[in-house]
Design a protein around this motif. Structure first.
Motif, mmCIF file in Angstrom:
data_model
loop_
_atom_site.group_PDB
_atom_site.id
_atom_site.type_symbol
_atom_site.label_atom_id
_atom_site.label_comp_id
_atom_site.label_asym_id
_atom_site.label_seq_id
_atom_site.Cartn_x
_atom_site.Cartn_y
_atom_site.Cartn_z
ATOM 1 N N TYR A 362 -1.359 7.660 -0.317
ATOM 2 C CA TYR A 362 -2.412 6.889 -0.983
ATOM 3 C C TYR A 362 -2.025 6.503 -2.413
ATOM 4 O O TYR A 362 -1.348 7.257 -3.129
ATOM 5 C CB TYR A 362 -3.703 7.710 -1.007
ATOM 6 C CG TYR A 362 -4.120 8.166 0.371
ATOM 7 C CD1 TYR A 362 -4.646 7.266 1.306
ATOM 8 C CD2 TYR A 362 -3.960 9.491 0.766
ATOM 9 C CE1 TYR A 362 -5.001 7.679 2.573
ATOM 10 C CE2 TYR A 362 -4.321 9.919 2.031
ATOM 11 C CZ TYR A 362 -4.838 9.013 2.936
ATOM 12 O OH TYR A 362 -5.184 9.422 4.197
ATOM 13 N N ARG A 363 -2.517 5.311 -2.814
ATOM 14 C CA ARG A 363 -2.334 4.870 -4.193
ATOM 15 C C ARG A 363 -3.257 5.696 -5.081
ATOM 16 O O ARG A 363 -4.461 5.433 -5.169
ATOM 17 C CB ARG A 363 -2.646 3.380 -4.340
ATOM 18 C CG ARG A 363 -1.736 2.451 -3.561
ATOM 19 C CD ARG A 363 -1.990 0.976 -3.918
ATOM 20 N NE ARG A 363 -3.393 0.607 -3.760
ATOM 21 C CZ ARG A 363 -3.941 0.221 -2.608
ATOM 22 N NH1 ARG A 363 -3.209 0.195 -1.501
ATOM 23 N NH2 ARG A 363 -5.210 -0.116 -2.547
ATOM 24 N N THR A 364 -2.694 6.692 -5.709
ATOM 25 C CA THR A 364 -3.451 7.585 -6.590
ATOM 26 C C THR A 364 -2.823 7.469 -7.973
ATOM 27 O O THR A 364 -1.812 8.121 -8.254
ATOM 28 C CB THR A 364 -3.382 9.041 -6.082
ATOM 29 O OG1 THR A 364 -3.681 9.062 -4.683
ATOM 30 C CG2 THR A 364 -4.353 9.929 -6.833
ATOM 31 N N PRO A 365 -3.355 6.630 -8.829
ATOM 32 C CA PRO A 365 -2.667 6.311 -10.086
ATOM 33 C C PRO A 365 -2.348 7.516 -10.962
ATOM 34 O O PRO A 365 -1.319 7.531 -11.638
ATOM 35 C CB PRO A 365 -3.650 5.358 -10.785
ATOM 36 C CG PRO A 365 -4.463 4.769 -9.680
ATOM 37 C CD PRO A 365 -4.594 5.854 -8.667
ATOM 38 N N LEU A 366 -3.241 8.506 -10.956
ATOM 39 C CA LEU A 366 -3.058 9.651 -11.846
ATOM 40 C C LEU A 366 -3.325 10.943 -11.082
ATOM 41 O O LEU A 366 -4.160 10.989 -10.173
ATOM 42 C CB LEU A 366 -4.013 9.560 -13.039
ATOM 43 C CG LEU A 366 -3.801 8.384 -13.995
ATOM 44 C CD1 LEU A 366 -5.007 8.223 -14.909
ATOM 45 C CD2 LEU A 366 -2.526 8.589 -14.813
#
Length: 789
Positions: A362-366
């Motif tokens: 998943y795109r989990t920025p932080l």
């Protein structure tokens, strides 16, 4: 001169179609193993061998006031009895952890420096304190019972959260609050800012239960010592002989060449047998002291005490999302229970590996991870199939299902909305690693298709008519395989027509002999039947980091490919001489060296035989043998999507898994039949942890799940037939494009089984139950929910 014709070249090509990469070739060793002809360590015996039995503490924590050996030494057949003081006098080094882990303040991991036998304190039930050696095993057992232990009990602590509190019993004076590592990853200021701006935050407390490995073959060792050469030999089940030899030599404080490790067939390990243990030091000491071989064999009851355990985390997980459900940031905090001693790679799965795998597909920025690795009065921790990877994926998938329910977003939609897209590869994940390849949405879609997800509602109605609750869960996973390390790829063409393939990984159930031979056949065109895999002798296998972390096919595969290229280079020089042509005119394909533009060629096996038969002029290789060590191969990222479907009897709480599907991206699949077998095994182990397995201790530190009478393992009737699919996206980081598959089943099954059970229980408003989801826990949750209604 014997040269190959076009027809023989065609035969080589046909053989490659049968045995090359991608073919479902049956395992070479199965006929031997199924017929009971395998040779495990306990099958080996040496003339004049004696038998050792270990004396263990029955207290979880205490001061050793005295150990009486006189009565034991006087018993019939006893050859000797020793304590930790004797081994200390021999100058042996401690067991330590070599991972360069640091706490948030920059200080290094605090070592426990475990000695082979405890001398000052005991720190868990089963801690070895002495051992005896006798002519027979029965005599050694009797003598061990006669050893007198004077141990002053101390308060014990088994829960890592409790152990980290001020005033808790202290296991070591130099480790305040029992915290050996205060692990931190991430920019907390940025993560906190993301959470502050979030439209929704989901929070969940999760216990990832402690499990026992319970390999079919227990640990065992056969030690000998050659006085003339001052050399130790240990026959022992391991996951790799080269690395274990180096570690054992370090403990013995002798050069590597003074130690030889032999490993034959291994009956399972799952991470547990990849470290050295006190028992091995004891029997090596006795073999030298007595001048005769000494054998030690563990029993199932003591295996529960002395083998390293797995998992064991208490985690608080959080996920921040915007109003549309896009992930903004994620947090993990909590405790990892490392047990009484730190050895091998134990802190890694509890901290570093958990963090590296948390963001998954998943795109989990932080992301931020804060985990305290805490010592407790319990059995030591180690790597267990997945070693932090299944745990991390479990936390993420539990968060997603909870967030979807809280936000009123379809669970499938929420996942799709946050998948990393193929056009974003290579993708720098917030975990600090960069994914090189993957098509997570396509894998997900195929899993929905093969699981017949769209007809679940109909099946749920049918279950309801039968008085059953039915639930389904769809969960993705991604693993970061073990870190890079050099690997051996040695190829030897023997005069009898066999080809030795020597590499530093080790097969303990995976079936290496077949896929490794397939790779070599693909590269060199040698006959599949001629390839003999050699992995189990440290005198031959001089380099290698062993099998672990789903790295074998990527590491050994790269080494084999590199070695094959060197063989071809040598072969071209030799073929040029034999075919009386210029080396520049020699081509290689389908197992033959050919003069370009002609039909004159020589088969690689014939070339090897010719080189063995006669002398060659200077500058021409005398053999095709190569000894190659590859450069470290980068981590790979196996991933997939699993779908579990369960039925629950609300009257008893019994959970039955009625359907299970999985689609995986393992990159280039060398042997699909073996890959499916590895996947099945991992799924079953995940089912075991999800539904039944749990090592437990009472308040005094006594284990209450110390045998198979009270520790449940999954059986055939607990597991449904599985539907398995593939969607391979070859890796770009290794020459085969492979990604590894050995631990993926666990990574996918933990979350899907638990989430499916909770989906079935959602009618009662039940949102969480910690593993294992036993009938009692499920039944009590239902009763509690009914009471609140």
């Amino acid at each position: 001169m014997q040269e190959h014709t076009k027809s023989s070249t065609l035969e080589n090509a046909i053989a490659l179609q049968k045995y090359g990469v991608g073919q479902p070739v049956r395992r070479k060793e199965d006929d031997t193993l199924v017929r009971g002809k395998g040779r495990y360590t306990d099958d080996f015996n040496l003339a004049g061998q004696a038998y050792a039995v270990i004396v263990r503490s029955t207290h979880a924590h205490g001061v050793i006031r005295g150990i009486g050996l006189d009565a034991a030494k006087a018993m019939p057949g006893v050859l000797g009895a020793w304590t930790g003081k004797d081994l200390d006098a021999a100058g042996y080094g401690p067991f330590t952890c070599g991972l360069p882990l640091k706490s948030r303040d920059g200080s290094p991991l605090l070592q426990t420096n475990r000695q082979p036998l405890a001398t000052d304190k005991v720190r868990f039930v089963g801690d070895p304190v002495a051992f005896v050696v006798a002519e027979t095993l029965a005599q050694a057992r009797d003598a061990a019972e006669a050893v007198e232990l004077d141990i002053e009990p101390l308060p014990a602590v088994t829960d890592p959260e409790e152990a980290a509190k001020p005033g808790a019993p202290q296991l070591y004076d130099h480790i305040p609050n029992n915290v050996a590592l205060d692990y931190h990853y991430g920019d907390m200021d940025k993560v906190n800012a993301a959470f502050a701006s979030a439209a929704h935050v989901t929070k969940i407390d999760i216990e990832n239960t402690r499990v026992a490995v319970v390999s079919m073959e227990p640990r065992v060792g056969l030690a000998s010592y050659d006085k003339k050469t001052e050399r130790y030999t240990l026959q022992v089940p391991t996951q790799g002989v080269a690395g274990n030899r180096a570690n054992l030599a370090k403990n013995l404080k002798v050069p590597n060449e003074k130690v030889r490790i032999l490993t034959a067939n291994v009956g399972g390990s799952f991470g547990m047998k990849n470290i050295n243990y006190p028992e091995y030091m004891c029997i090596l000491y006795a073999a030298k002291a007595l001048g005769r071989p000494v054998k030690w064999l563990d029993e199932r009851s003591t295996s529960f005490l002395s083998d390293s355990h797995g998992r064991a985390q208490k985690i608080h997980a959080e996920l921040a999302l915007d109003a549309e459900g896009h992930f903004l940031a994620a947090k993990l905090s909590g405790y990892g229970n490392v047990g009484a001693y730190i050895t091998g790679v134990a802190p890694g799965p509890l901290s570093l590996n958990t963090g590296k795998n948390f963001s998954s597909v998943y795109r989990t920025p932080l992301m931020a991870v804060d985990i305290k690795v805490v010592l407790t009065n319990t059995t030591l921790m180690g790597a267990y199939r997945g070693a932090g990877r299944p745990e991390a994926n479990y936390y993420m998938e539990r968060l997603i299902d909870r967030a979807a329910d809280e936000m009123g977003i379809n669970r499938l939609t929420l996942r799709k909305r946050n998948f990393i897209k193929p056009n974003q590869m290579p993708f720098p994940a917030s975990s600090g690693v960069t994914y090189d390849s993957g098509d997570f949405q396509a894998v997900f879609n195929k899993a929905l298709e093969i699981s017949d997800h769209e007809n679940f509602a109909r099946r749920k109605k049918e279950s309801k008519k039968a008085g059953k609750l039915r639930g389904i869960a769809v969960g993705s996973y991604l693993e970061v395989t073990a870190p890079p390390s050099p690997e051996l790829g040695k190829i030897v063409f023997d005069p009898d027509g066999t080809v030795q393939l020597i590499t530093g990984t080790l097969d303990y159930g995976q079936g290496h002999a077949t896929p490794f031979a397939q790779v070599l056949c693909e590269q060199l065109g040698v006959p599949f039947e001629s390839v003999k895999l050699v992995q189990g002798d440290s005198d031959i296998v001089h380099t290698g980091n062993g099998t672990g972390g789903s790295r074998s096919i990527t590491a050994s595969g790269q080494a084999i490919v590199g070695a094959a290229k060197l063989v071809i280079e040598k072969g071209k020089r030799a073929a040029a001489h034999i075919l009386e042509a210029s080396e520049a005119d020699i081509e290689f394909a389908d197992g033959s060296f050919t003069i370009a533009g002609t039909d004159r060629s020589i088969d690689i096996m014939e070339l090897a035989r010719r080189l063995h038969d006669g002398k060659v002029p200077e500058g021409v290789p005398g053999s095709l043998d190569v000894d190659h060590t590859s450069e470290p191969v980068a981590s790979a990222f196996p991933n997939g999507c699993h779908v579990a479907e369960v039925e629950i009897d609300p009257e008893t709480g019994v959970v039955q898994i009625v359907r299970y599907s999985a689609v995986n991206d393992f990159g280039t699949v060398i042997n699909p039949m073996l890959v499916a077998g590895q996947l099945h095994g991992g799924v079953v182990q995940g089912i075991g942890q999800a539904l039944m397995e749990h090592i437990r201790y009472d308040e005094s530190g006594q284990p209450i799940t110390g045998s198979l009478m009270d520790y449940a393992l999954p059986r055939a009737e607990d597991v449904p037939f599985m539907t398995v699919g593939d969607h391979p996206v070859p890796a770009t980081t290794n020459p085969l494009g492979s990604k590894g598959c050995g631990e993926a089943g666990c990574a996918g099954s933990l979350s899907t089984v638990v989430n499916a059970v909770l989906d079935a229980l959602s009618d009662y408003g039940i949102k969480h139950i910690d593993m294992p989801l036993t009938p009692e826990r499920v039944w009590r949750a239902i009763q509690d929910a009914k009471g609140k209604a």
